[in-house]
Scaffold this active site. Structure first.
Site, PDB file in Angstrom:
ATOM      1  N   LYS A  27      -2.882 -17.819  13.404  1.00  0.00           N
ATOM      2  CA  LYS A  27      -3.237 -16.723  12.738  1.00  0.00           C
ATOM      3  C   LYS A  27      -4.351 -17.659  12.937  1.00  0.00           C
ATOM      4  CE  LYS A  27      -1.528 -14.934   9.017  1.00  0.00           C
ATOM      5  NZ  LYS A  27      -0.550 -14.734   7.945  1.00  0.00           N
ATOM      6  N   ARG A  97      -2.655 -18.416   2.926  1.00  0.00           N
ATOM      7  CA  ARG A  97      -2.019 -17.578   4.234  1.00  0.00           C
ATOM      8  C   ARG A  97      -0.806 -18.819   4.968  1.00  0.00           C
ATOM      9  NH1 ARG A  97      -6.392 -14.034   7.508  1.00  0.00           N
ATOM     10  NH2 ARG A  97      -4.402 -12.547   7.352  1.00  0.00           N
ATOM     11  N   GLY A 106       9.698 -13.881   7.989  1.00  0.00           N
ATOM     12  CA  GLY A 106      10.632 -15.181   7.301  1.00  0.00           C
ATOM     13  C   GLY A 106      10.449 -16.095   6.442  1.00  0.00           C
ATOM     14  N   MET A 108       6.836 -17.414   4.789  1.00  0.00           N
ATOM     15  CA  MET A 108       6.134 -17.261   2.751  1.00  0.00           C
ATOM     16  C   MET A 108       4.820 -16.026   3.051  1.00  0.00           C
ATOM     17  SD  MET A 108       3.668 -19.832   0.034  1.00  0.00           S
ATOM     18  CE  MET A 108       2.727 -18.359   0.592  1.00  0.00           C
ATOM     19  N   ARG A 341      -4.673 -11.118  16.484  1.00  0.00           N
ATOM     20  CA  ARG A 341      -3.764 -11.358  17.640  1.00  0.00           C
ATOM     21  C   ARG A 341      -3.521 -10.544  19.245  1.00  0.00           C
ATOM     22  NH1 ARG A 341       0.988 -10.740  13.456  1.00  0.00           N
ATOM     23  NH2 ARG A 341       1.278  -8.691  12.884  1.00  0.00           N
ATOM     24  N   HIS A 482      26.118  -6.391  16.365  1.00  0.00           N
ATOM     25  CA  HIS A 482      27.227  -6.344  17.657  1.00  0.00           C
ATOM     26  C   HIS A 482      27.057  -4.829  18.399  1.00  0.00           C
ATOM     27  CE1 HIS A 482      30.820  -3.618  18.908  1.00  0.00           C
ATOM     28  NE2 HIS A 482      30.840  -4.639  19.221  1.00  0.00           N
ATOM     29  N   ARG A 659      32.196  -7.705  52.258  1.00  0.00           N
ATOM     30  CA  ARG A 659      33.075  -8.309  51.635  1.00  0.00           C
ATOM     31  C   ARG A 659      34.447  -7.794  52.117  1.00  0.00           C
ATOM     32  NH1 ARG A 659      33.786 -10.864  45.599  1.00  0.00           N
ATOM     33  NH2 ARG A 659      34.844  -8.213  45.676  1.00  0.00           N
ATOM     34  N   GLU A 789      32.073 -19.875  46.491  1.00  0.00           N
ATOM     35  CA  GLU A 789      32.708 -19.648  44.917  1.00  0.00           C
ATOM     36  C   GLU A 789      33.340 -21.037  44.040  1.00  0.00           C
ATOM     37  OE1 GLU A 789      34.215 -15.764  44.648  1.00  0.00           O
ATOM     38  OE2 GLU A 789      34.690 -15.587  46.396  1.00  0.00           O
ATOM     39  N   SER A 808      26.671 -17.186  50.367  1.00  0.00           N
ATOM     40  CA  SER A 808      26.601 -16.624  49.561  1.00  0.00           C
ATOM     41  C   SER A 808      27.480 -16.326  48.107  1.00  0.00           C
ATOM     42  CB  SER A 808      26.750 -14.658  49.553  1.00  0.00           C
ATOM     43  OG  SER A 808      26.557 -13.716  48.209  1.00  0.00           O
ATOM     44  N   ASP A 813      32.445 -16.085  39.678  1.00  0.00           N
ATOM     45  CA  ASP A 813      33.648 -17.169  40.637  1.00  0.00           C
ATOM     46  C   ASP A 813      33.722 -18.520  40.041  1.00  0.00           C
ATOM     47  OD1 ASP A 813      37.118 -16.501  40.649  1.00  0.00           O
ATOM     48  OD2 ASP A 813      36.249 -15.026  41.309  1.00  0.00           O
ATOM     49  N   CYS A 875      24.927 -13.490  45.077  1.00  0.00           N
ATOM     50  CA  CYS A 875      25.704 -11.808  44.973  1.00  0.00           C
ATOM     51  C   CYS A 875      25.850 -11.762  43.158  1.00  0.00           C
ATOM     52  CB  CYS A 875      26.454 -11.207  45.480  1.00  0.00           C
ATOM     53  SG  CYS A 875      27.817 -12.339  46.364  1.00  0.00           S
ATOM     54  N   TYR A 895      17.685 -14.579  49.011  1.00  0.00           N
ATOM     55  CA  TYR A 895      17.715 -13.691  48.154  1.00  0.00           C
ATOM     56  C   TYR A 895      18.518 -13.594  47.602  1.00  0.00           C
ATOM     57  CZ  TYR A 895      22.101 -13.283  50.753  1.00  0.00           C
ATOM     58  OH  TYR A 895      23.311 -12.739  51.011  1.00  0.00           O
TER      59      TYR A 895
HETATM   60  P1  ADP Z   1       0.925 -11.086   7.567  1.00  0.00           P
HETATM   61  O1  ADP Z   1       1.058 -12.479   8.575  1.00  0.00           O
HETATM   62  O2  ADP Z   1       2.482 -10.900   6.551  1.00  0.00           O
HETATM   63  O3  ADP Z   1       0.283 -10.435   7.768  1.00  0.00           O
HETATM   64  P2  ADP Z   1      -1.543 -12.241   5.888  1.00  0.00           P
HETATM   65  O4  ADP Z   1      -1.634 -13.638   5.597  1.00  0.00           O
HETATM   66  O5  ADP Z   1      -2.033 -11.773   7.292  1.00  0.00           O
HETATM   67  O6  ADP Z   1       0.212 -11.822   6.045  1.00  0.00           O
HETATM   68  O7  ADP Z   1      -1.926 -11.282   4.928  1.00  0.00           O
HETATM   69  C1  ADP Z   1      -1.528 -10.478   4.098  1.00  0.00           C
HETATM   70  C2  ADP Z   1      -2.527  -9.102   3.190  1.00  0.00           C
HETATM   71  O8  ADP Z   1      -3.441  -9.441   2.767  1.00  0.00           O
HETATM   72  C3  ADP Z   1      -2.922  -8.731   4.940  1.00  0.00           C
HETATM   73  O9  ADP Z   1      -3.323  -7.171   5.157  1.00  0.00           O
HETATM   74  C4  ADP Z   1      -4.223  -9.208   4.970  1.00  0.00           C
HETATM   75  O10 ADP Z   1      -5.337  -8.348   5.893  1.00  0.00           O
HETATM   76  C5  ADP Z   1      -4.242  -9.915   3.395  1.00  0.00           C
HETATM   77  N1  ADP Z   1      -5.613 -11.133   2.815  1.00  0.00           N
HETATM   78  C6  ADP Z   1      -4.807 -11.953   3.773  1.00  0.00           C
HETATM   79  N2  ADP Z   1      -6.480 -12.892   3.290  1.00  0.00           N
HETATM   80  C7  ADP Z   1      -6.864 -11.612   3.217  1.00  0.00           C
HETATM   81  C8  ADP Z   1      -8.291 -11.825   2.258  1.00  0.00           C
HETATM   82  N3  ADP Z   1      -8.993 -13.385   2.511  1.00  0.00           N
HETATM   83  N4  ADP Z   1      -9.150 -11.603   2.251  1.00  0.00           N
HETATM   84  C9  ADP Z   1      -8.858 -10.021   1.957  1.00  0.00           C
HETATM   85  N5  ADP Z   1      -7.660  -9.471   2.644  1.00  0.00           N
HETATM   86  C10 ADP Z   1      -6.649 -10.173   3.019  1.00  0.00           C
HETATM   87 MG    MG Z   2      -1.351 -10.544   8.502  1.00  0.00          MG
END
Ligand code: ADP
Ligand code: MG
Ligand code: MG
Length: 917
Positions: A27, A97, A106, A108, A341, A482, A659, A789, A808, A813, A875, A895
């Site tokens: 990010k 962020r 997972g 913050m 991204r 599973h 074989r 093998e 091969s 095995d 194989c 191969y």
């Molecule tokens: P995630 O990785 O879960 O997407 P983000 O850090 O990208 O978390 O942010 C969550 C939401 O908050 C996103 O929709 C992002 O665009 C918005 N957001 C983050 N920073 C700002 C900011 N400075 N101004 C406005 N919106 C923000």
């Molecule tokens: Mg985001």
């Protein structure tokens, strides 16, 4: 000089760039990069992941002067913005962020609106002339900070806002007034106090430190650790922390927020794709509180911003030369970019985008080959829901749930809730189909025999039912549950973890979105998207398969044309040959269509089970002496010859490695009383004879018993018969002016003398047949080689290669014997071994390169020392697994050979191996 830990971004002062992902996180690095290429990004700074690394390596201590550097950057930010943190007149507000080098749910959650306190909230109200907005921002901040940073349960805040709405007799958050929200902020403060035992911090710097600290600490929560474990994420420093000036999409109707992909991530189509909401803040789009609108509607609402987004889309693709996934916000008619991204995509989109980007001149064909994940390539061949029918169902509101796209493909079928029922249903449908005229059977089975097995979650006991089902649906469990793992392994479409489904095993019902379905109702699932539909949808074979089978013209399938082009590039690049494991003409034909360059393993034992052959074969086993054995073998020979002829014809001149008999003989005799009686009757012998034979053939460790070339050495006439059948078939085909290249392979050789003995038998038979037909080896060039093998064969490969024309590797095995555990018995401990990291992957799925790989390397080196022309292949099932294919390339094999459907996977992996080395 002190270490640099904090990097500013914003206009000309930007310090980071994409290449610094490792320390700035994805990010942060991309926010910097977008600033560099002059896209509108709210300025801010990124605290390096090295800080997180240092924190955990030093007993949870921050490196010296991190906070000084944060303060310096904060000052810079204040100057750029001409606002001040905590200022009662012109307050600066930021978001905090998280963001590691690899995107990682997972970790913050984001805290927005940081910097608000009882003073600055008033300033915000005044500056914006919107008191309601200011108090709404404030109460959201208290909620997010409390929940995310301090662990106050989010439900507490939810309850409070609900109480307020009830009190005011309104339904929506938006109906609450400024006064209401102000009240609510106070209630929130109280909740915060009760749960944390402290006052809500009013000093923005304290707020910031606490939030940064929470991000750093979220790196090691059990949730985050587990996620990294499940997804093989290793070797990262930690998470970076981004602090960024807030922009607001929720200040009115010239504001909004959205997410978009620069191309369609499902189909790959080159069109702008996304969603937005007017008057909303970031999280609202994803949270599903309101239904977002498709991005092209923005053109009507805010044409200038839409145009600008299109320009940015172009610029981003030119710059990153890949499809991007972006977040944006519009505040008072001004567009801001908040994230970019590389976009996740389906395999269809990956293929289409890669090929089209080559055509657009953005990337070259080699880059394209590296962009398509080989392990997913065979998803292209899964059956699909008919696009038209599916869209209709969608528009009719037939989507009853969305789960995880756990195993690709579309399926329609009758709902069953129990694996045993599934098996019974299938058996019954089959029996009923038998009663119908032949031409009606297929359609009947398609309708009645197609089942969707629906479970809360599946367990190993459900395997039988899963195997007969056309699709699997579960309410619980993730991508590695599973159900998901087994379904992918079986190639059955699966939607897992559709939490909205309310399944009642007793009543045999499934309820979702206000509808109830009973066992016997027909539904559909889409394993590509995770959607579940409440009605049947036509299922079609994959488009590529339809073209390969001649049911569709290439002109009608863009996907096929792009696939062909792409695979052509792979073939140009790769050095490894790709063959297939096929035992029948049908499989061979399929594999040739998929690009197989020959057969790498044709197992002959399957041929003994068909029709009456098994009777002759059993007669052979029960024979008391060579003479009666030969008599039985004479009956089998013409049948085998026919099989080989069909295979040679399907190969159209490509080589075939065949074989000789491999499994122990007892596998061909029934072990139950009734079966033994039947055999006795068929062969006209006493049942005691059969019984005794079974007893005498029984072994305490069949895997290491009388099998493979050991059988051929005990009974050379079996090998002889097979060699004759092969060469006679070759002669027949050759007489039709077709090329034939038989390669006979002796299994389970551990000692060169075994090979020498069998080879003698084979060559005598081959030459005999050739001479009888007035032909020579010139006409039908044949090879005799061996499977490698047994570890001893690897250790003595120099000797073995003096007799063998090819090796091969039978890595199934070789893995069993090299590791010392059998595949059939490893289930009790191997999963645990993998979990503990004793083996990184199941060595039966991914070749164990450190161990078994060494045996392979050694055998190649020794073998080529005494026989420089030695041809070497593999194989085992590993021949279609990308990581193992890449290993084979590095080991210098000629191969790989794999099952027909994995041939394209191996072709691509082989090309990638060249490009990656
Ligand atoms: P995630 O990785 O879960 O997407 P983000 O850090 O990208 O978390 O942010 C969550 C939401 O908050 C996103 O929709 C992002 O665009 C918005 N957001 C983050 N920073 C700002 C900011 N400075 N101004 C406005 N919106 C923000
Ligand atoms: Mg985001
Ligand atoms: Mg989030």
């Amino acid at each position: 000089m002190a270490n640099k830990y904090v990097y500013f971004f914003g206009g000309d002062d930007t310090e980071g760039k994409t290449e610094m992902k490792e320390i700035l996180g994805g990010k942060g690095a991309n926010l910097a990069e977008m600033s560099r290429i002059k896209l509108p990004v709210p300025p801010g700074f990124t605290i390096s992941a090295e800080v997180c690394d240092h924190y955990y390596k030093n007993g949870e201590q921050y490196p010296e002067n991190v906070w000084e550097q944060v303060d310096e950057n904060l000052k810079k930010l204040e100057n750029v913005m001409n606002r001040k943190f905590g200022d009662p007149e012109k307050p600066l507000l930021v978001s905090v962020r998280s963001g590691a080098a690899v995107s990682m749910p997972g970790m913050m959650d984001t805290v927005l609106n940081l910097g608000l306190n009882p003073e600055s909230v008033k300033a915000l109200a005044q500056k914006t002339g919107n008191e309601r907005f200011a108090w709404d921002a404030y109460r959201r901040f208290i909620n997010m900070f409390g929940d995310v940073v301090m662990g106050v349960p989010h439900e507490e805040f939810e309850k409070a806002i609900q109480a307020k709405k009830d009190e005011r007799g309104v339904k929506l958050d938006t109906e609450l007034t400024a006064e209401d929200l102000k009240d609510l902020a106070e209630t929130y403060m109280k909740i915060y106090r009760e749960h944390t035992g402290e006052e809500f911090p009013t000093d923005p710097k304290e707020q910031l430190r606490k939030a940064v600290n929470a991000v750093v600490r979220s790196w090691n929560t059990p949730r985050a650790v587990k996620y990294r474990e499940l997804n093989d994420i290793e070797g990262l420093l930690g998470t970076a922390v981004n602090v960024q000036v807030m922009v607001f999409g929720n200040m009115g109707y010239n504001c909004g927020t959205g997410v978009a992909f620069t191309r369609d991530p499902a189909s790959g189509e080159n069109k702008f794709y996304g969603e937005f909401l007017m008057n909303a803040q970031g999280e609202d789009v994803v949270a599903g509180i309101r239904t977002p609108e498709p991005i092209h509607n923005l053109k009507k609402e805010m044409p200038e911003n839409y145009e600008q987004l299109l320009e940015i889309r172009e610029k981003l693709e030119q710059h990153y030369t890949d499809m991007q996934d972006v977040e944006f916000t519009i505040q008072d008619g001004k567009l801001w970019m908040l994230q970019t991204r590389t976009g996740k995509r389906t395999i269809f989109a990956a293929l289409l985008i890669a090929v089209e980007m080559v055509e657009e001149g953005l990337i070259d064909d080699k880059e394209a080959l590296l962009r398509v994940p080989a392990e997913q390539l065979n998803q292209l061949f899964a059956p699909i829901l008919d696009a038209e029918d599916r869209r209709k169902a969608h528009d009719d509101g037939e989507v009853i749930a969305t789960g995880l796209p756990a195993s690709p493909g579309g399926a329609t079928g009758t709902l069953v809730f129990n694996a045993e029922h599934a098996e019974e249903y299938t058996a019954k449908a089959k029996a009923e189909a038998e009663k119908l005229p032949k031409r009606e059977r297929a359609a009947f089975l398609e309708e009645q025999g197609s089942l969707i097995l629906c479970r809360i979650e599946t367990t190993p006991e459900d395997i039988g039912g899963m195997a007969v089902a056309k699709g699997i649906l579960t309410a619980r469990g993730g991508m590695t549950s599973h159900a998901a793992v087994v379904a992918r392994g079986m190639g059955v479409p699966c939607v897992a973890g559709a939490g909205e489904l309310d399944i009642d095993y007793d009543k045999k019902t499934l309820a979702a979105r206000g509808r109830t379905f009973k066992e016997g109702d027909r539904i559909s699932i889409d394993g590509f998207t995770g959607e579940v539909f409440g009605r049947p949808i036509t299922v079609k074979p994959s488009e590529i398969l339809q073209v390969l089978n001649g049911e569709m013209s290439p002109n009608d399938s863009l996907l096929f044309r792009q696939y062909e082009k792409f695979m052509g590039w792979a073939d140009n690049v790769r050095k490894l040959g790709v063959r297939t494991n096929a035992d029948t003409p049908r499989d061979t034909e399929v594999a040739v269509k998929f690009g197989a360059e020959g057969i790498g393993l044709c197992r002959t034992e399957h041929m003994f089970f068909e029709g009456d052959r098994i009777v002759a074969f059993r007669e052979m086993i029960l024979a008391e002496n060579e003479e009666s054995r030969r008599k039985a073998l004479d009956k089998i020979l013409p049948l085998q010859r026919d099989d080989f002829e069909g295979i040679f014809r399907a190969l159209k001149g490509r080589p075939a490695t065949i074989r000789t008999l491999d499994p122990p003989l007892h596998e061909f005799l029934p072990h139950d009383d009734a079966g033994q009686k039947q055999v006795a009757k068929q062969l006209g012998v006493d049942v005691e004879v059969v019984r005794n034979k079974v007893k005498s053939l029984s072994e305490s460790n069949p895997m290491l018993g009388h099998r493979g070339c050991r059988l051929g050495i005990s009974y050379p006439e079996i090998t002889e018969m097979q060699a004759r059948a092969i060469m006679e078939a070759a002669v027949i085909v050759k007489k039709d002016e077709l090329e034939v290249k038989p390669e006979l392979m002796i299994p389970l050789v551990g000692n060169v003398k075994e090979l020498a003995l069998q080879k003698e038998v084979v060559i005598r038979a081959f030459e005999d047949v050739l001479a009888a037909n007035g032909l020579t080896k010139e006409d039908i060039p044949y090879l005799v080689g061996t499977m490698i093998e047994i570890p001893r064969a690897c250790l003595t490969a120099d000797e073995v290669a003096e007799e063998a024309e090819f090796f091969s590797f039978g890595t199934n095995d070789l893995t069993q014997m090299g590791c010392g555990f059998s595949r059939d018995d490893a289930g009790t401990f191997l999963p645990e071994y993998v979990r503990l990291g004793i083996y990184q992957k199941d060595p039966f799925q991914v070749l164990d390169q450190e161990g078994i790989g060494k045996l392979v390397d050694m055998a190649c080196e020794l073998g080529r020392k005494t026989n420089p022309n030695l041809k070497i292949g593999i194989c085992g099932e590993h021949g279609g697994e990308p990581k193992s294919v890449k290993f084979c390339h590095r080991a210098g094999l000629n191969y790989v050979s794999c099952s027909p459907y994995r041939v394209p996977v191996a072709r691509l992996a082989a090309a990638q191996a060249v490009l990656e080395s």
